[in-house]
Design a protein around this motif. Structure first.
Motif, PDB file in Angstrom:
ATOM      1  N   PHE A  37       0.724  -1.101   0.079  1.00 60.84           N
ATOM      2  CA  PHE A  37       0.073   0.269  -0.043  1.00 60.84           C
ATOM      3  C   PHE A  37       0.899   1.101   0.056  1.00 60.84           C
ATOM      4  O   PHE A  37       2.010   1.338   0.820  1.00 60.84           O
ATOM      5  CB  PHE A  37      -0.861   0.064   1.349  1.00 60.84           C
ATOM      6  CG  PHE A  37      -2.085  -0.898   1.209  1.00 60.84           C
ATOM      7  CD1 PHE A  37      -3.001  -0.854   0.494  1.00 60.84           C
ATOM      8  CD2 PHE A  37      -1.686  -2.103   1.962  1.00 60.84           C
ATOM      9  CE1 PHE A  37      -4.068  -1.871   0.445  1.00 60.84           C
ATOM     10  CE2 PHE A  37      -2.982  -3.171   2.066  1.00 60.84           C
ATOM     11  CZ  PHE A  37      -3.965  -2.986   1.104  1.00 60.84           C
ATOM     12  N   THR A  39       0.999   4.950   0.832  1.00 60.65           N
ATOM     13  CA  THR A  39       0.493   5.879   2.010  1.00 60.65           C
ATOM     14  C   THR A  39       1.183   7.154   1.933  1.00 60.65           C
ATOM     15  O   THR A  39       2.409   7.212   1.512  1.00 60.65           O
ATOM     16  CB  THR A  39       0.266   5.458   3.194  1.00 60.65           C
ATOM     17  OG1 THR A  39       1.343   5.175   3.807  1.00 60.65           O
ATOM     18  CG2 THR A  39      -0.477   4.036   3.251  1.00 60.65           C
ATOM     19  N   VAL A  44       3.566   0.502   2.502  1.00 63.71           N
ATOM     20  CA  VAL A  44       3.171  -0.346   3.629  1.00 63.71           C
ATOM     21  C   VAL A  44       3.210  -1.744   2.975  1.00 63.71           C
ATOM     22  O   VAL A  44       2.343  -2.126   2.217  1.00 63.71           O
ATOM     23  CB  VAL A  44       2.068  -0.112   4.401  1.00 63.71           C
ATOM     24  CG1 VAL A  44       1.677  -1.120   5.524  1.00 63.71           C
ATOM     25  CG2 VAL A  44       1.976   1.035   5.188  1.00 63.71           C
ATOM     26  N   ALA A  46       1.995  -5.073   2.677  1.00 63.98           N
ATOM     27  CA  ALA A  46       1.089  -5.638   3.524  1.00 63.98           C
ATOM     28  C   ALA A  46       1.190  -7.344   3.532  1.00 63.98           C
ATOM     29  O   ALA A  46       1.014  -7.971   4.517  1.00 63.98           O
ATOM     30  CB  ALA A  46      -0.463  -5.487   3.021  1.00 63.98           C
ATOM     31  N   GLU A  65      -2.440 -13.195  13.259  1.00 61.82           N
ATOM     32  CA  GLU A  65      -2.807 -12.116  14.051  1.00 61.82           C
ATOM     33  C   GLU A  65      -3.308 -10.829  13.293  1.00 61.82           C
ATOM     34  O   GLU A  65      -3.331 -10.645  12.173  1.00 61.82           O
ATOM     35  CB  GLU A  65      -1.583 -11.744  14.637  1.00 61.82           C
ATOM     36  CG  GLU A  65      -0.369 -11.016  13.762  1.00 61.82           C
ATOM     37  CD  GLU A  65       0.797 -10.569  14.206  1.00 61.82           C
ATOM     38  OE1 GLU A  65       1.713 -10.211  13.491  1.00 61.82           O
ATOM     39  OE2 GLU A  65       0.732 -10.210  15.502  1.00 61.82           O
ATOM     40  N   SER A  66      -3.823 -10.059  14.105  1.00 59.84           N
ATOM     41  CA  SER A  66      -4.500  -8.817  13.637  1.00 59.84           C
ATOM     42  C   SER A  66      -3.434  -8.072  12.793  1.00 59.84           C
ATOM     43  O   SER A  66      -2.412  -7.865  13.023  1.00 59.84           O
ATOM     44  CB  SER A  66      -4.994  -8.168  14.554  1.00 59.84           C
ATOM     45  OG  SER A  66      -5.642  -6.763  14.107  1.00 59.84           O
ATOM     46  N   GLY A  67      -3.902  -7.687  11.649  1.00 60.08           N
ATOM     47  CA  GLY A  67      -2.991  -6.698  10.491  1.00 60.08           C
ATOM     48  C   GLY A  67      -2.021  -7.837   9.796  1.00 60.08           C
ATOM     49  O   GLY A  67      -1.046  -7.134   9.251  1.00 60.08           O
ATOM     50  N   SER A  68      -2.108  -9.010   9.985  1.00 63.87           N
ATOM     51  CA  SER A  68      -1.192  -9.792   9.159  1.00 63.87           C
ATOM     52  C   SER A  68      -1.600  -9.932   7.690  1.00 63.87           C
ATOM     53  O   SER A  68      -0.744 -10.485   6.862  1.00 63.87           O
ATOM     54  CB  SER A  68      -1.275 -11.152   9.690  1.00 63.87           C
ATOM     55  OG  SER A  68      -2.605 -11.741   9.869  1.00 63.87           O
ATOM     56  N   GLY A  69      -2.511  -9.324   7.132  1.00 62.53           N
ATOM     57  CA  GLY A  69      -2.865  -9.050   5.764  1.00 62.53           C
ATOM     58  C   GLY A  69      -3.978 -10.309   5.235  1.00 62.53           C
ATOM     59  O   GLY A  69      -4.211 -10.681   4.236  1.00 62.53           O
ATOM     60  N   LYS A  70      -4.682 -10.664   6.425  1.00 62.57           N
ATOM     61  CA  LYS A  70      -5.868 -11.678   5.847  1.00 62.57           C
ATOM     62  C   LYS A  70      -6.938 -10.995   4.964  1.00 62.57           C
ATOM     63  O   LYS A  70      -7.188 -11.587   3.853  1.00 62.57           O
ATOM     64  CB  LYS A  70      -6.579 -12.272   7.050  1.00 62.57           C
ATOM     65  CG  LYS A  70      -5.618 -12.829   8.186  1.00 62.57           C
ATOM     66  CD  LYS A  70      -6.368 -13.429   9.234  1.00 62.57           C
ATOM     67  CE  LYS A  70      -7.153 -12.195  10.238  1.00 62.57           C
ATOM     68  NZ  LYS A  70      -6.291 -11.484  11.087  1.00 62.57           N
ATOM     69  N   SER A  71      -7.398  -9.994   5.312  1.00 63.27           N
ATOM     70  CA  SER A  71      -8.368  -9.186   4.618  1.00 63.27           C
ATOM     71  C   SER A  71      -7.826  -8.853   3.212  1.00 63.27           C
ATOM     72  O   SER A  71      -8.376  -8.688   2.012  1.00 63.27           O
ATOM     73  CB  SER A  71      -8.898  -8.000   5.257  1.00 63.27           C
ATOM     74  OG  SER A  71      -9.291  -8.194   6.623  1.00 63.27           O
ATOM     75  N   THR A  72      -6.499  -8.508   3.301  1.00 62.08           N
ATOM     76  CA  THR A  72      -5.855  -8.094   1.988  1.00 62.08           C
ATOM     77  C   THR A  72      -5.848  -9.177   0.954  1.00 62.08           C
ATOM     78  O   THR A  72      -6.247  -9.034  -0.075  1.00 62.08           O
ATOM     79  CB  THR A  72      -4.288  -7.362   2.171  1.00 62.08           C
ATOM     80  OG1 THR A  72      -4.171  -6.601   3.230  1.00 62.08           O
ATOM     81  CG2 THR A  72      -3.765  -7.033   1.135  1.00 62.08           C
ATOM     82  N   ASN A  84      -4.801   2.619  -3.714  1.00 64.10           N
ATOM     83  CA  ASN A  84      -3.249   2.870  -3.378  1.00 64.10           C
ATOM     84  C   ASN A  84      -2.681   1.418  -3.315  1.00 64.10           C
ATOM     85  O   ASN A  84      -1.430   1.395  -2.735  1.00 64.10           O
ATOM     86  CB  ASN A  84      -3.247   3.515  -2.058  1.00 64.10           C
ATOM     87  CG  ASN A  84      -3.701   2.734  -0.849  1.00 64.10           C
ATOM     88  OD1 ASN A  84      -4.765   2.057  -1.049  1.00 64.10           O
ATOM     89  ND2 ASN A  84      -3.653   3.203   0.111  1.00 64.10           N
TER      90      ASN A  84
HETATM   91  N1  LIG Z   1      -5.545   1.061   2.288  1.00 61.32           N
HETATM   92  C1  LIG Z   1      -4.763   0.746   3.189  1.00 61.32           C
HETATM   93  N2  LIG Z   1      -3.699   1.792   3.186  1.00 61.32           N
HETATM   94  C2  LIG Z   1      -2.402   1.327   3.655  1.00 61.32           C
HETATM   95  N3  LIG Z   1      -2.166   0.147   4.576  1.00 61.32           N
HETATM   96  C3  LIG Z   1      -3.293  -0.458   4.410  1.00 61.32           C
HETATM   97  C4  LIG Z   1      -4.382  -0.477   3.672  1.00 61.32           C
HETATM   98  N4  LIG Z   1      -5.357  -1.450   4.047  1.00 61.32           N
HETATM   99  C5  LIG Z   1      -4.672  -2.380   5.015  1.00 61.32           C
HETATM  100  N5  LIG Z   1      -3.220  -1.668   5.205  1.00 61.32           N
HETATM  101  C6  LIG Z   1      -2.237  -2.465   6.004  1.00 61.32           C
HETATM  102  O1  LIG Z   1      -1.942  -3.542   5.279  1.00 61.32           O
HETATM  103  C7  LIG Z   1      -1.786  -4.520   6.687  1.00 61.32           C
HETATM  104  C8  LIG Z   1      -2.765  -5.808   6.403  1.00 61.32           C
HETATM  105  O2  LIG Z   1      -3.897  -5.279   6.789  1.00 61.32           O
HETATM  106  P1  LIG Z   1      -5.400  -6.130   6.682  1.00 61.32           P
HETATM  107  O3  LIG Z   1      -6.365  -5.571   6.594  1.00 61.32           O
HETATM  108  O4  LIG Z   1      -5.244  -7.317   5.304  1.00 61.32           O
HETATM  109  O5  LIG Z   1      -5.058  -7.118   7.864  1.00 61.32           O
HETATM  110  P2  LIG Z   1      -6.020  -8.120   8.640  1.00 61.32           P
HETATM  111  O6  LIG Z   1      -5.085  -9.518   8.635  1.00 61.32           O
HETATM  112  O7  LIG Z   1      -7.288  -8.371   7.937  1.00 61.32           O
HETATM  113  O8  LIG Z   1      -6.414  -7.681  10.347  1.00 61.32           O
HETATM  114  P3  LIG Z   1      -7.509  -7.651  10.954  1.00 61.32           P
HETATM  115  O9  LIG Z   1      -7.714  -8.983  11.640  1.00 61.32           O
HETATM  116  O10 LIG Z   1      -7.535  -6.726  12.048  1.00 61.32           O
HETATM  117  O11 LIG Z   1      -8.722  -7.493  10.080  1.00 61.32           O
HETATM  118  C9  LIG Z   1      -2.124  -3.986   7.955  1.00 61.32           C
HETATM  119  O12 LIG Z   1      -0.772  -3.567   8.330  1.00 61.32           O
HETATM  120  C10 LIG Z   1      -2.505  -2.532   7.363  1.00 61.32           C
HETATM  121  O13 LIG Z   1      -2.337  -1.451   8.173  1.00 61.32           O
END
Ligand SMILES: Nc1ncnc2c1ncn2[C@@H]1O[C@H](COP(=O)(O)OP(=O)(O)OP(=O)(O)O)[C@@H](O)[C@H]1O
Ligand SMILES: Nc1ncnc2c1ncn2[C@@H]1O[C@H](COP(=O)(O)OP(=O)(O)OP(=O)(O)O)[C@@H](O)[C@H]1O
Ligand SMILES: [Mg+2]
Ligand SMILES: [Mg+2]
Lengths: 567, 294, 319, 567
Positions: A37, A39, A44, A46, A65-72, A84
């Motif tokens: 990403f 920013t 960043v 991801a 873990e939270s923020g590990s990139g699952k949603s990504t 972005n």
């Molecule tokens: N639009 C964005 N711009 C910049 N960084 C992003 C963006 N979306 C996600 N990130 C970063 O990418 C990384 C992965 O995010 P993601 O949402 O995939 O985590 P996750 O595993 O789904 O976490 P959670 O369990 O908290 O939902 C995180 O460090 C987040 O800060």
């Protein structure tokens, strides 16, 4: 597209050769996926070098873990990442390459070959369009149906996802539905064209356990009936155990472990996975009640009623609630979403004046004290609110946030002492010192929640009111934090009103539990006896709905439930 | 005429990092151009007269309506004032009145709106009805009456314009305050014994700063436009003082005589400066707005 | 029922607002030095004539008495009689208001019809050259004083190009006015310019905000095209805040109408207001202010009601 | 080209056929009264011009023949014979008829007389002591002769020009309400309050003048149609006369430029575009007015009154105003310098040599000398009284030490020329050391804020007043100053008072020689009761070529019957 056509397509694909055959078998194939990403503050990264696949009828759970990139990963699979994001690698969905493909072509793919269920049901639907129309829109995006036919089919889908009176609900606006119902609508949209792949990103985190169980049942049915492959993103190990065939564990943008669910959950090989599993709170099946606490109540609600709004749209948030918290004791406040837990906590803090009944804090009627006396009284209170984003002023640094109560009530304190005290408290909640100068916006959700907790503890309170203080944390961090609170409580002897929807957590940390439902206290009593031998059906249902992070046990439980239901 | 180019929703979460905001502001080309325009005009009007001095207090009936020449770069007006000097001289009034009235309106609006929003209940209802009434009374009417009662000198003009244009900022700030006061961090403060004063000083005001600053820039733009409008209606500052609006409306009579130098310079000055302030406000809003990322 | 109650409450608030308006306006008017008599009767008038005038108009009574008297006649739907125009204020406004309404409503319509698509288009093309160009143009349109813009349009289109006549339609009835649409073009364009500027900005902001909402992502995940998302979802969601602003724009529209009416020789309410102010014609002035206030209050009320219709959440009080 | 044709049609195209004419009414004026009797609020110049074309006056004493005098062609009377003692007049009526065929008789004159006598307080022309107070009786000698008797001897010319000109024979047979003049007055005035009825009400169909009303819109457009039954001397030259209202002079000028007005006007500042109008087939003809222009001093002003009372101070002010240059530059030559109380735009037998010679020519140095020799000295740019007292070289009675010579004018707004003149005056006064500040307001507001007052009244703060953008004071044919400069005169706003002037004024109305009025002219030219200013033209007319055969009436009335298309 009809089923027959689909079959034809699969046949056509099969004829091409064996390499294509595996691709066709795998509804989702991800190879060497990297996402970065861009920013304001720099790039960043991801996720990097992710490889995974989903086969028809199979459920792959993505945990970590939270923020590990699952949603990504989930978003990347459908090409839905925000503008972005820079993507590299290969993603194939139903034979189509996703990375680098134009919007128009992706639109043909989305909602038919693959579809997605998002986490937050409150905002996932267009507030101004009737839900039936929103479902019909997805149908008509891919099939040449007339408006009326699509509408009829939408009603059918609503029935399939278990919404009562679907004919009537089809013309409801999203805000007129409950969270669970909204999530079902989103699912109905996702399955409208019987996709080969369903991506569900934390589809149940916002829902309470009873609704969560129903939604999971629904998804399971789909996978079984239509052979839909599912990619499930979740942090709930119980759900994983209940539902997944295979599990992939993510840590800091990488997959650290994959395997069949029994293997990963019961015999984890990676250190992180082990840590994660160890921290999962489990509902104990036996235990002793803690001894009754002595002493005058620290906070006491007596016959408290609270009503929001006026006229027919009013909500009776609390209805004759009576509860108290004694010194040194933790009282767990549980119940389904919207049952009035947070409201009760706010009333206890004097933030919402009750319409009827009395609130006393440290033996004083809060409704009758004003000015300095009231402030002095309140200085003994620590508060952690439910929403970690809203709880901290984005303009202040972490240190300032934590120091604020000191500035208010310890006027004489030197700034050096203050700094020392802040550092001490941050240490307590396991926050690294470097964070002190950062703004809340630069923290992860879990870190923010701990800052909030640090602020509530900095004055060594006599009462801690904590509203879901760990909802944004991974189970491992959650455990650490809760242990800190318990330890401090033993040390300082403060009373704690602990609001949570997680029965396992409450069972572990509270001495007494109050179960709420629709603004009333359904039952209350010592934790163990209440949770192990619930008197009300409601409590029993709540407990039954809590999934166990053990696929074997969970499967047995489900089978048991089914037989109970049929009997 | 008191319309605003303001967003209907107050800017959301402010950013702690001002440097970040600055970076985002500087990325907005229009906003930077606006800033440059404003600075250039300020220099032109307030420093310019030191370099290019002209007699702006006495008329010279023997030098009227001259076209641009070496002696008078932009010619002279109908009573013989040098037009470049006049532009500086009028700009001083326009800019001063615009800035001061804009700031005054924002200050009044902020105090009023913040009080109404924070106190809530009856006080809020009454205060907001007053604002509604204020919005419903045409500003022109108030301007007419006030200018009939007193001579609009510069200070008077500032006061009057400030008084007719504080309504919109007050609504914005009230809305902002309403959301801020129910934020959990304010509630936390109150639940743990913080005073109202502290809540306002530490949380509500600092967090509405972006709304207020953005409102102020738009308010300044509006005030400059309003000064021009007021002058067109003959209620502006009196000679020998003048302002761009007065110059423009006086110049308009020469529209058909081909004396463009009486119309184009003040007209352009107004348009440029008002545009500039709007662009700055827009840039500031983007800079403060966390949703505007990417 | 709920809606009815809501309407009642809003109407009551509106009444209070209008009452405040009348008090303020009345007091301000009577704070004017000199009184209207000499101005109206002219320099040649004698002291007797002035006294007779003041007596006839009740101006020799005390202020509260006059106010009560005014309110009483107001309640009978009577706005009084003009000092100078030999007509009842109600008749005057009855003749002039429709003409101004034609102008303002057309300007508003044209303005919105242009502003809404422009704003959406800008949002879609955010920070692209097209966005910058339109943004600059709308800043310029907003920053140009109406009278200046009108003059430029007249110079270019009537005196140089001869495309349009320099006067708005001169007929007295609306039918006559509409019979001459060509003559309406310039006045409407002049009135609509700043409207386009302001509302395209609103629309751009609202669209941008909605484009980042989750439901857009849901729609995309369901296979909807960008165009469909924009028109089916984003458009309606962005419209509500814009509608809310319309009510507050009523006084601005009237203010603009004054200038347009002056420029294009179109005797409507704006001009009536202006000439009443010039000639200290209190009853007309009061009447005009009252009409504009009521229009504003009703405008905001309507905007609220429309919002309730468009946005079902508002009705349920959950926004 | 097609489009063009459409446009000009819409704006009421200029009368290509010579059957009609479009006349532009003054900006921001809408005709709203046609009854020849009424209140001052109704009978302004333009309304009475219209009313006079419907009901011809008995004695039309005006400037329509090129010089001020009795226009017999436009009058119902053919002769007015004064008795030798100048105490009565015998008037002979022409053989004339109402439009309904009935003859115009002495009864119709008496009808007017009775109406005015009974309702004089409401009548526009009333001023105590003057008509009808000084008319003791009117007797109908026979159908065609009336005798009017006065309370004493009067200057016949004054009587004709200033009093008899009011008389308008009215159709008694159509209008009388049972012989009760009060009832009739009310009845007629009420009928006249319905503008909508002007074209339809039968009352207004019985006329004696050259034109009748064809249509009369409330928005101000009036269409007059020639009265076919007219049997007087001023036969209408153009069958249809359109009187067009304009919101602003700019709007009017735009209409002129597009050719939709045949007879309009421009402002002095537009004179440099004369060619562009002649190129469009117009002629530019200034219309000079029988008026003087001035700024009254408020002699009762608490701070500056005592200064104004000093003749040397008034001289200093007058000498600081460069009327010649202002008239030439600011007015582009459309004004003539005015040095006294008699209009000098037209040659007349009333003006004295003293006034013509300008007793106080422009010289700021002379003005300074006047002040410094009377005890004033300049301090930071403003003259300040340093030697108070009533001696010859002192400031004068009532002027306190330290009094600053600074004064404010409340000036009429809305005219660039006026603004420029004020700026020029301000500038030259500053050179003398007099601070002159300007405040502008609409002319009505100026008039109501600068009334006659006594020093103690709060309204007496005004010091100078200017309401003369189109001339401050329009005289009837005989320019007496009774209302203006007589002590207690109704329009003597500044309370100027001088016993000798009072005497001269009453002599001018009673003596039958012109010497009296010339003396008055000389005396006021020297005594400076007000600041004399250039007399602007009434308007700068712009007429289509071929329109002619008439003179523009310097009394500011228009006479449509005289307009002719000559080519
Ligand atoms: N639009 C964005 N711009 C910049 N960084 C992003 C963006 N979306 C996600 N990130 C970063 O990418 C990384 C992965 O995010 P993601 O949402 O995939 O985590 P996750 O595993 O789904 O976490 P959670 O369990 O908290 O939902 C995180 O460090 C987040 O800060
Ligand atoms: N300010 C408010 N205005 C109106 N209704 C409210 C308000 N706050 C809460 N409610 C309603 O009161 C009820 C109880 O809300 P509360 O927040 O106490 O639930 P909760 O048990 O904390 O739920 P959750 O687990 O989702 O946090 C809900 O129906 C909620 O919609
Ligand atoms: Mg996520
Ligand atoms: Mg809650």
């Amino acid at each position: 597209m009809s089923g027959a056509e689909k079959d034809a397509e699969a046949e056509a694909a099969a004829e091409v050769g064996t390499a294509a055959e595996t691709a066709a078998e795998r509804v989702l194939e991800v190879e060497g996926l990297g996402v970065t990403f861009g920013t304001d503050t720099g790039d960043v990264p991801a996720v990097c070098d992710i490889a995974l696949h989903v086969q028809p009828g199979e459920t792959l759970a993505l945990v970590g873990e939270s923020g590990s990139g699952k949603s990504t990963v989930a978003l990347a699979a459908l090409g839905l990442l925000p503008g972005n994001a820079r993507v590299s690698g290969r993603i194939t969905v139903g034979g189509t390459q996703v990375v680098g493909t134009g919007e128009a072509e992706l639109a043909r793919l989305r909602g038919r070959t693959a579809s997605m269920v998002f986490q937050e049901p409150a905002t996932a639907l267009d507030p101004l369009t009737r839900v039936g129309a929103q479902i019909a829109e997805v149908i008509r995006n891919h099939r040449p149906l007339s408006r009326a036919e699509a509408a009829r089919e939408a009603v059918e889908l609503l029935r399939r996802v278990g919404i009562p009176e679907p004919e009537r609900r089809a013309s409801a606006f999203p805000f007129q539905l409950s969270g669970g119902q909204r999530q079902r609508v989103v699912i109905a949209m996702a399955i409208a064209n019987s996709p080969d792949l369903l991506i569900a990103d934390e589809p149940t985190t916002a829902l309470d356990v009873t609704v969560q169980a129903e939604i999971l049942d629904l998804l399971r049915g789909l996978a079984a009936d239509y052979g839909t492959g599912v990619l499930l993103v979740t942090h709930n190990m119980g759900v994983v155990a209940d539902f997944a065939d295979r599990v992939a564990v993510m840590l800091r943008g990488e997959i650290v472990e994959t395997g069949p669910v029994e293997q990963v959950l019961l015999r984890p090989s990676h250190e992180y996975t082990q840590r994660l599993l160890a921290a999962v709170p489990r509902l104990a099946l036996s235990g002793e009640d803690a001894p009754e606490r002595e002493g005058a109540s620290v906070v006491e609600l007596r016959d408290v009623s609270v009503r929001f709004g006026r006229g027919p749209s009013a909500v009776q948030a609390l209805d004759g609630v009576t509860l108290d918290v004694r010194p040194g004791e933790t009282v767990g406040l549980v119940g389904e979403s919207g049952s009035g837990k947070s409201t009760a906590a706010r009333v206890a803090l004097g933030l919402i004046p009750p319409d009827a009944g009395t609130v006393s804090l440290f033996g004083t009627d809060l409704g009758r004290t004003r000015g300095r006396r009231r402030r002095a009284l309140l200085s003994g209170v620590g508060v952690v609110f439910q929403d970690p984003v809203a709880s901290l002023d984005a303009r202040m640094s972490v240190a300032e946030c934590v120091a604020e109560p000191l500035r208010m009530h310890r006027r004489g304190m030197s700034s050096a002492d203050r700094r020392a005290r802040v550092a001490e408290v941050l240490e307590l909640v396991r926050l690294p010192k470097e964070l002190a100068a950062r703004g809340p916006r630069e923290l992860s959700g879990g870190q923010r929640q701990r800052v909030s907790l640090a602020r509530s503890l900095v004055l060594e309170p006599r009462l801690l009111v904590a509203d879901e203080p760990t909802s944004a944390l991974d189970v491992s961090v959650q455990r650490t934090v809760l242990e800190v609170i318990a330890e401090l409580q033993r040390e300082l002897g403060f009373a704690c009103l602990f609001v949570s929807h997680d029965l396992a957590v409450v069972q572990e940390f509270a001495q007494r539990v109050v179960v709420m439902r629709a603004g009333r206290v359904e039952e209350q009593g010592p934790t163990m006896s209440t949770l192990l031998r619930p008197r009300s059906d409601y409590t029993r249902r709540l407990i039954a709905a809590v999934p166990v992070p053990d696929p074997v046990v969970q499967r047995r439980r489900r089978a048991q439930e089914r037989t109970e239901a049929t009997a | 005429m008191s319309a605003v180019l303001q967003s209907t929703t107050p800017t959301a979460e402010p950013v702690a990092n001002y440097r970040l905001s600055l970076r985002r502001f500087t990325r907005n080309k229009l906003a930077v151009a606006g800033l440059v325009v404003v600075v250039v005009f300020l220099l032109f009007c307030f420093v310019g007269p030191l370099l290019y001095s002209t007699d702006q207090t006495h008329t010279d009936l023997h030098q009227v309506n001259l076209g641009p020449s070496g002696a008078h770069w932009l010619g002279t007006d109908a009573v013989g004032h040098d037009e470049v000097g006049r532009l500086m001289f009028g700009g001083q009034v326009s800019l001063l009145v615009g800035l001061a009235a804009g700031v005054l309106a924002t200050v009044i609006g902020t105090l009023w709106g913040a009080t109404a929003g924070y106190v809530g209940g009856w006080a809020d209802a009454v205060m907001m009805r007053v604002v509604d009434a204020g919005i419903a009374i045409p500003a022109l009417f108030i301007l007419l009456v006030v200018s009939a009662i007193t001579t609009p000198d510069t200070l008077g003009l500032i006061l009057v314009l400030g008084l007719v244009s504080w309504l919109v900022p007050s609504r914005l700030v009230r809305a902002e305050t309403l959301t801020l006061k129910s934020r959990d961090y304010v509630l936390t403060l109150r639940a743990t014994g913080g005073t109202h004063g502290r809540a306002i000083a530490r949380h509500i005001l600092p967090n509405s700063v972006s709304t207020i600053v953005v409102a102020a820039t738009f308010q300044v733009a509006d005030a400059i436009l309003l000064v021009a409008y007021v002058s067109y209606l003959g209620l502006g500052v009196q000679p020998p003082k003048t302002d761009w609006g007065g110059m423009l409306s006086a110049g308009l009579t020469a529209a058909y005589s081909g004396r463009w130098w009486l119309i184009v310079p003040p007209g352009l000055a107004i348009i440029l400066v008002v545009c500039a302030f709007n662009a700055i406000g827009d840039g500031l809003r983007d800079a403060f707005d966390v949703r505007g990322r990417g | 029922m709920e809606t009815l109650l809501y309407l009642l409450r809003r109407a009551l608030q509106a009444l209070v607002v209008i009452l405040i308006v009348t008090v303020v306006v009345f007091c301000l008017l009577h704070a004017l030095p000199g009184g209207p008599a000499r101005g109206i009767l002219g320099p040649q008038a004698t002291a007797q004539q002035i006294a007779a005038f003041n007596h006839e108009q009740g101006l020799d009574r005390s202020l509260p008495v006059q106010y009560v008297y005014y309110l009483r006649t107001l309640l009978h739907g009577d706005l009084g009689t003009s000092y100078t125009l030999n007509e009842g204020v109600s008749q005057l406004i009855g003749q002039r208001l429709p003409k101004t309404l034609v102008l303002t409503v057309l300007s508003a319509l044209v303005g919105l019809l242009l502003a809404i698509p422009l704003g959406m288009w800008q949002a879609v093309r955010r920070n692209k050259p097209a966005d910058y160009v339109i943004t600059t143009l709308s800043f310029v349109a907003y920053s140009t004083p109406v009278y200046f813009l009108g003059l430029i349009l007249v110079l270019v289109f009537t005196q140089t190009l001869h495309w349009f006549p320099s006067q708005a339609p001169q007929g007295d009835t609306l039918a006559q006015v509409f019979a001459d649409p060509v003559a309406l073009v310039l006045p409407v364009v002049t009135g609509a310019a700043s409207m386009v500027a302001v509302f395209s900005r609103y629309m751009r902001a609202a669209t941008l905000e909605n484009l980042s909402e989750d439901y857009v992502r849901t729609a995309r995940a369901g296979g909807s095209r960008q165009g469909a998302i924009l028109f089916r979802h984003v458009f309606r969601n962005s419209l509500t805040p814009v509608i809310a602003m319309l009510g507050y724009y009523v006084p601005v529209l009237f203010g603009g109408a004054l200038v347009v009416e002056q420029l294009f020789n179109y005797p409507g309410m704006g001009l009536l207001f202006w000439s009443a102010a010039q000639s200290s014609d209190y009853p007309v002035l009061l009447g005009c202010v009252l009409v504009i206030s009521v229009a504003t209050v009703v405008g905001t009320l309507l905007a609220d009601v429309v919002q309730r219709v468009v946005d079902p959440r508002v009705k349920a009080g959950r926004t | 080209a097609l489009l063009l044709a459409g446009c000009s049609g819409s704006t009421g195209s200029s009368s290509a056929s010579k059957d009609s004419i479009n006349y532009a009414l003054p900006a921001n004026f809408t005709p709203n009264w046609i009854l020849p009797i009424g209140t001052a609020a109704h009978l302004n110049t333009n309304n009475s011009s219209i009313s006079h074309t419907l009901w011809e006056p008995l004695v039309a004493y005006d400037g329509s023949t090129g010089k001020i005098g009795w226009n017999k062609a436009g009058s119902i009377a053919t002769a007015a014979d004064f008795a030798a003692d100048n105490k009565s007049v015998k008037i002979t009526l022409g053989d004339r008829h109402w439009s309904d065929g009935k003859p115009i008789t002495s009864q119709d004159v008496k009808f007017w007389f009775d109406l005015i006598k009974a309702n004089k307080k409401q009548w526009a022309g009333y001023s105590p002591g003057q008509a009808p107070d000084n008319w003791t009786s009117l007797k109908a000698d026979d159908d065609r002769h009336v005798t009017l008797t006065f309370d004493k001897a009067y200057n016949p010319q004054w009587m004709l020009a200033n009093e008899l000109q009011y008389i308008i024979p009215l159709p008694k047979h159509a209008w009388d309400q049972g012989g009760d003049p009060v009832k009739t007055w009310t009845y007629l005035n009420n009928a006249a309050k319905n503008i909508g009825g002007y074209a339809s009400n039968p009352l207004w169909k019985t006329i004696s003048g050259p034109y009748g009303v064809k249509s009369f819109s409330t928005a101000g457009k009036v269409v007059l149609a020639a009265n076919k039954k007219y049997d007087g001397g001023e036969k209408p030259g153009i069958p249809t006369v359109n009187l067009l209202p304009f919101t602003t002079t700019d709007a009017e000028k735009n209409a002129l430029r597009s050719g939709s007005v045949d007879y309009g006007y421009i402002e002095a500042t537009d004179l440099d575009q004369k060619e562009s109008f002649t190129a469009r087939g117009y002629e530019v003809k200034p219309w000079s007015g029988w008026a003087i222009t001035y700024m009254p001093y408020n002699f009762n002003n608490p701070s500056m009154g005592p200064v104004f009372k000093q003749l040397y101070a008034r001289q200093a002010i007058q000498r600081s105003i460069d009327q010649t240059t202002i008239a030439k530059v600011v007015f582009s030559g459309t004004a003539v310098p005015g040095y006294g109380p008699i209009p000098t735009g037209q040659a007349s037998a009333f003006v004295s040599q003293t006034q013509k010679d300008n007793p106080y020519p422009f010289s700021t140095s002379a003005a300074r000398a006047l002040l410094t020799s009377h005890g004033w000295s300049e301090q930071s740019g403003v003259m300040t009284c340093t030697r108070p007292g009533s001696g010859a070289s002192q400031c004068g009675d009532g002027v306190a030490k330290g009094t600053k010579f600074q004064m404010q004018v409340l000036s009429q707004s809305g005219s660039a020329v006026t603004d420029n003149m004020m700026s020029a005056i301000q500038s030259s006064l500053a050179k003398t050391g007099i601070k002159f500040s300007i405040k502008t307001a609409p002319v009505n507001s100026v008039l109501s804020q600068t009334p006659q007052c006594t020093a103690s009244q709060s309204i007496c703060k005004w010091q100078l007043s200017f309401f003369g953008t189109a001339g401050s004071w329009y005289f009837p044919a005989f320019p007496t100053g009774d209302a203006l400069f007589q002590s207690k005169g109704g329009s003597n706003f500044g309370n100027y008072s001088d016993a000798k002037v009072d005497q001269l004024i009453s002599a001018s109305t009673t003596s039958s020689s012109n010497q009296a009025i010339q003396d008055y002219s000389a005396s006021l030219a020297k005594d400076l009761p007000v600041i004399w200013l250039p007399e602007p033209d009434y308007q700068i007319s712009v007429m289509k070529k071929g329109l002619g055969g008439f003179a523009q009436d310097s009394l500011a009335n228009f006479h449509p019957a005289q307009w002719k298309w000559t080519s």
